[in-house]
Design an enzyme around this catalytic site. Structure first.
Site, short mmCIF file in Angstrom:
data_model
loop_
_atom_site.label_atom_id
_atom_site.label_comp_id
_atom_site.label_asym_id
_atom_site.label_seq_id
_atom_site.Cartn_x
_atom_site.Cartn_y
_atom_site.Cartn_z
CG ASN A 195 -2.37 11.71 2.14
OD1 ASN A 195 -1.78 10.86 1.49
ND2 ASN A 195 -2.13 11.89 3.42
CE LYS A 196 -5.57 5.88 3.90
NZ LYS A 196 -6.54 5.03 3.17
NE ARG A 217 -0.67 1.84 3.59
CZ ARG A 217 0.47 2.52 3.77
NH1 ARG A 217 1.62 1.89 4.02
NH2 ARG A 217 0.50 3.83 3.68
N GLY A 218 0.21 2.42 -0.18
CA GLY A 218 0.96 3.67 -0.33
C GLY A 218 1.08 3.92 -1.82
NE ARG A 248 -6.34 1.14 -2.13
CZ ARG A 248 -5.62 1.62 -1.09
NH1 ARG A 248 -4.45 1.10 -0.81
NH2 ARG A 248 -6.09 2.60 -0.36
CD GLN A 287 -3.81 3.01 6.55
OE1 GLN A 287 -4.45 3.44 7.51
NE2 GLN A 287 -4.38 2.80 5.38
CG ASP A 307 -2.86 8.19 -1.79
OD1 ASP A 307 -2.67 8.71 -0.67
OD2 ASP A 307 -2.64 6.99 -2.02
O1 MRU Z 1 -4.78 3.47 1.79
P1 MRU Z 1 -3.30 3.61 1.84
O2 MRU Z 1 -2.72 3.08 3.09
O3 MRU Z 1 -2.62 3.09 0.61
O4 MRU Z 1 -3.09 5.17 1.85
C1 MRU Z 1 -1.84 5.72 1.77
C2 MRU Z 1 -1.76 7.15 2.01
O5 MRU Z 1 -2.73 7.87 2.04
C3 MRU Z 1 -0.41 7.70 2.05
O6 MRU Z 1 -0.35 8.80 2.88
C4 MRU Z 1 -0.09 8.03 0.63
O7 MRU Z 1 -0.02 6.96 -0.23
C5 MRU Z 1 0.85 9.02 0.32
S1 MRU Z 1 2.53 8.77 0.60
C6 MRU Z 1 3.09 7.34 0.29
#
Ligand code: MRU
Length: 352
Positions: free
Chosen positions: A249-250, A51-52, A91, A198, A239
């Protein structure tokens, strides 16, 4: 002390599978898994084993290479579009996934009809290039981000934008990793990041391993921490960034940024150019992934923590309006408002 990054994504020694750290098991268990079939590759992204935003792009690039090896030329090309589209659908918010799969698909089609070994070898080279580019971008982001902080500062982090989510230094956590390597003291307040935790599971683990002073807080404690002057900057990853600087972002990042604005705390969004989407005019054009309500109701708990079948709304991301962002940090340096102009100057010619 030289920072030793975790190897979150790699090819197995014989190149037949993608090897990842299964992030769903952290921090309790550090275990790698090898993936080669189309269903397990898709599942790994969908279930957040990997993930990320940058990490899923890198993983998917290796996945396309592995698909070419696993299924042989005829089946690989017959299924290429369907397999790529299926992976992208896992995703939808992070643009890195579609962008890197796009690069791999183009590489494959450009060589269609050539010898199988030539195609497979070119796909491996392209995937490795995508990975190496991310390593270099994260290092440059860490350097630029560190220039915005002072020794002794405490930052607020949200979600996980560290080595696990990217490669090596990370994006949002990059300045902290680089500071630790140089003996510069920085501290972090780590948002646990409901519902998938996370921050609690991954960021706290990464910062502790790097010897960085970190304090875990619930997401709803950021306002008090800022009111008490405990936080000097918010560092978050991204993201997908729209052409006007709006940053997906998250979920919860935008709330933290609104609170930061109220208390006069700067908000820095750190991302590689592979996360910038100049084809997306504003945040309203960014697709927001919706996930299962079970992540809120019961996941991570021994017993469900909500009435059975209670309705849930579980958007995985939100958009931080560009007006809340103090500076955007990329491998090209620190960009300041007006972001429409500074992003265009930095990335104007870039297209997915
Ligand atoms: O749902 P996730 O855990 O993949 O979300 C990730 C995030 O929101 C991170 O902050 C993001 O990918 C940016 S930095 C790697």
């Amino acid at each position: 002390m030289k920072y030793e990054p975790v190897k979150n994504i790699a090819l197995t020694g014989d190149g037949s599978a993608v090897r990842i750290i299964d992030q769903t098991l952290l921090p309790g268990e550090l275990k790698t898994i090898d993936l080669r079939g189309r269903d397990e590759l898709y599942e790994a992204i969908y279930s957040l084993r990997v993930r990320g935003a940058p990490a899923i792009g890198i993983f998917a690039a290796y996945a396309v290479y592995v698909l070419a090896r696993t299924y042989g030329q005829e089946e690989f090309f017959a299924r290429l579009d369907a397999d790529c589209d299926h992976l992208i659908s896992s995703r939808p918010t992070a643009v890195n996934l579609a962008r890197q799969i796009g690069r791999m698909r183009e590489t494959a089609y450009a060589l269609r009809g050539r010898a199988e070994e030539e195609i497979v070898s070119a796909l491996r080279t392209e995937a490795e290039a995508i990975h190496a580019e991310d390593v270099a971008m994260c290092r440059a982001i860490a350097e630029a981000g560190l220039s915005l902080l002072n020794e002794g500062d405490s930052v607020l982090t949200h979600c996980n934008a560290g080595p696990l989510a990217t490669s090596e230094y990370g994006t949002g956590l990059g300045p902290l990793m680089l500071a630790a390597e140089r003996g510069i003291e920085l501290k972090a307040y780590v948002d646990e990041t409901r519902p998938l935790l996370q921050g609690a599971r991954l960021t706290a683990w990464e910062l502790q391993n790097a010897g960085i002073d970190c304090t875990l807080i619930c997401d709803n404690m950021a306002a008090l921490a800022m009111a008490q002057g405990r936080i000097q900057a918010v560092l978050a990853g991204c993201d997908r960034m729209a052409a006007n600087g709006d940053a997906a972002n998250k979920i919860g990042t935008s709330g933290a940024a609104i609170i930061a604005k109220h208390y006069g705390v700067p908000v820095y969004i750190l991302l590689p150019s592979s996360t910038v989407d100049m084809d997306c005019p504003t945040g309203a054009d960014i697709p927001i992934e919706l996930r299962s309500g079970d992540e809120i109701r019961s996941m991570w708990y021994e017993k469900p923590m909500a009435p059975e079948n209670v309705k849930c709304w579980n958007p995985a991301f939100d958009v931080t309006d560009h007006s809340l962002i103090t500076a955007i940090v990329t491998e090209k340096g620190v960009l300041y408002p007006p972001f429409e102009k500074s992003l265009k100057e930095a990335f104007g010619g870039m297209r997915s």
